[in-house]
Write an enzyme that holds these catalytic residues in place. Structure first.
Site, PDB file in Angstrom:
ATOM      1  N   SER A 142       0.814  -1.214   0.000  1.00 32.71           N
ATOM      2  CA  SER A 142       0.000   0.000   0.000  1.00 32.71           C
ATOM      3  C   SER A 142       0.849   1.267   0.000  1.00 32.71           C
ATOM      4  O   SER A 142       1.952   1.304   0.575  1.00 32.71           O
ATOM      5  CB  SER A 142      -0.922   0.018   1.217  1.00 32.71           C
ATOM      6  OG  SER A 142      -1.853  -1.035   1.155  1.00 32.71           O
ATOM      7  N   SER A 174       2.658  -3.442   8.576  1.00 35.85           N
ATOM      8  CA  SER A 174       2.692  -4.051   9.906  1.00 35.85           C
ATOM      9  C   SER A 174       4.068  -4.662  10.179  1.00 35.85           C
ATOM     10  O   SER A 174       4.601  -5.399   9.351  1.00 35.85           O
ATOM     11  CB  SER A 174       1.636  -5.152  10.014  1.00 35.85           C
ATOM     12  OG  SER A 174       0.345  -4.632   9.810  1.00 35.85           O
ATOM     13  N   GLU A 257      -3.821 -13.278   1.952  1.00 39.48           N
ATOM     14  CA  GLU A 257      -4.025 -12.319   3.034  1.00 39.48           C
ATOM     15  C   GLU A 257      -5.487 -12.282   3.467  1.00 39.48           C
ATOM     16  O   GLU A 257      -5.800 -12.236   4.656  1.00 39.48           O
ATOM     17  CB  GLU A 257      -3.583 -10.916   2.611  1.00 39.48           C
ATOM     18  CG  GLU A 257      -3.763  -9.876   3.701  1.00 39.48           C
ATOM     19  CD  GLU A 257      -3.300  -8.493   3.293  1.00 39.48           C
ATOM     20  OE1 GLU A 257      -2.834  -7.750   4.168  1.00 39.48           O
ATOM     21  OE2 GLU A 257      -3.410  -8.146   2.108  1.00 39.48           O
TER      22      GLU A 257
END
Length: 411
Positions: A142, A174, A257
């Site tokens: 992203s 993350s 995911e």
């Protein structure tokens, strides 16, 4: 090579689990449960948690129980969906270390991407290390202007001899502060349609030019990060797949995911038993309206669990999860939201101030984290598009971005 009989294999799994884990304790009370959707731990505590998780993942890998359905020639166990279900059932009877986003991304996303798209050398050098968590890997997908529309990413990689020079910015990563590598998507060709000009790379997170900046969440934690890349040089040997194959790598990884986001393998926030314990502690279970709320929440949780099981079996049998994985992710985010709403209705004003009552103010961690799960793993809106177009076969939305990337507005 013949597959082991699931019932015989079950006994082997149970015996092995008993050598590395303690039996599961009784269900947690709402006062004891960790109700945070995303980790809000100080870095030292996060490192300790990661080491606990890694110890179990390494033991599981060494015993042959990691990547159960991945073909043996790609580093997995080469077993069936039935074996996956057996292992999950047996594992549920033991105290498994609580996982983290970084462990899940490493084992279930990056390791799978390298195993499926990498060369034999890359599988030997990296996939095995990721599956065993000897190395940890984050996901550099992203960007500030390319979240839901990931194919619009602007991070660029240009080839310079046998290396690539990467410049750009990633966001919502993350565990980047603990990762050894990042699976990165970069634009390598601006003169083709946007999906066709993307290439995937493994980027060492300690490479010169990589800067990680934590993002403070409204719940207090810093598990997400921005990652800035300035003139980062990456060897061509760390390219995953062919130049221009990055979109295929990305869509396959994102399907894993969504399956991981929707699965029940890692506790995320409060659960139905937590809400039930809360209602009992507040003396509300005799209220007919409360009982209706609890019944509705129980049904939603049971439906999600059944869907997770069905999709997991289908995905495991076929090797790669399909768009049906969007169902489990969407159900997971909706269940988290509804769980928080019911808890808030039960507590009223108690949820806005710490009165000292056990198991009440802790629910703020759930309420503040649940909205973020509508974005994690692909937004709810994107999941609905995928379900509509790929599962229900509805007509796709009109597209205005089929020209080469360099000709699109703003590029």
């Amino acid at each position: 090579m013949s597959q082991p009989d699931p019932d015989t294999w079950r006994r082997q799994v149970r015996q092995w689990l008993a050598t590395v884990l303690e039996p599961a304790r009784s269900p947690e009370s709402a006062a004891e449960a960790d109700l945070a959707v995303f980790h809000n731990l100080p870095q030292d505590e996060e490192r300790l948690l990661l080491e606990r998780c890694r110890a179990y993942q390494r033991a599981r890998f060494d015993a042959g129980y990691q990547a159960l359905t991945l073909p043996a020639d790609k580093g997995g166990a080469g077993l069936t969906a039935a074996h996956v279900a057996v292992f999950a059932e047996e594992e549920a009877a033991f105290e498994v270390p609580p996982s983290t986003e970084l462990i899940s991304v490493t084992v279930r996303l990056v390791a799978m991407a390298v195993s499926l798209f990498g060369t034999d050398e890359q599988r030997g050098d990296h996939a095995r290390a990721f599956l065993r968590t000897d190395r940890l890997a984050c996901q550099l997908f992203s960007e500030p202007g390319a979240g839901s529309d990931l194919a619009a990413l602007r991070t660029r990689a240009r080839q310079d001899g046998d290396t690539w020079v990467i410049d750009g910015q990633k966001v919502w990563t993350s565990g980047a502060q603990f990762a050894d590598y990042g699976l990165l998507l970069a634009r390598t060709d601006r003169d083709v349609v946007k999906q066709a000009g993307i290439t995937a790379f493994l980027v060492p997170m300690d490479a010169p030019g990589v800067e990680v900046r934590p993002i403070r969440q409204m719940s207090g934690g810093t598990s997400f990060n921005e990652v800035f890349l300035s003139g980062v040089r990456v060897a061509d040997g760390l390219r995953i797949g062919r130049p221009g194959q990055g979109w295929e790598v990305a869509t396959t990884t994102l399907a894993f995911e969504r399956t991981a986001s929707g699965s029940g393998n890692r506790r995320k926030g409060g659960t139905f038993p937590d809400v039930l314990a809360l209602a009992r502690s507040l003396g509300r279970t005799g209220d007919p309206l409360v009982r209706q709320l609890l019944a509705d929440l129980y049904v939603r949780a049971a439906l999600r669990a059944a869907t997770v099981d069905r999709v997991a079996r289908t995905s495991a049998a076929g090797g790669r999860p399909g768009p049906e994985a969007s169902l489990t992710k969407l159900m997971a985010s909706e269940l988290l939201t509804r769980t928080g709403q019911v808890a808030a209705e039960l507590m009223g004003a108690r949820i806005s101030a710490d009165t000292g009552e056990p198991g009440t103010f802790a629910w703020t961690q759930h309420l503040l984290g649940a909205p973020g799960y509508r974005l994690a793993g692909g937004t709810d809106q994107i999941q609905r598009n995928l379900i509509g177009e790929r599962v229900l076969k509805l007509p796709p939305e009109p597209r205005t971005d089929r020209a080469p990337f360099s000709q699109l507005p703003g590029n």
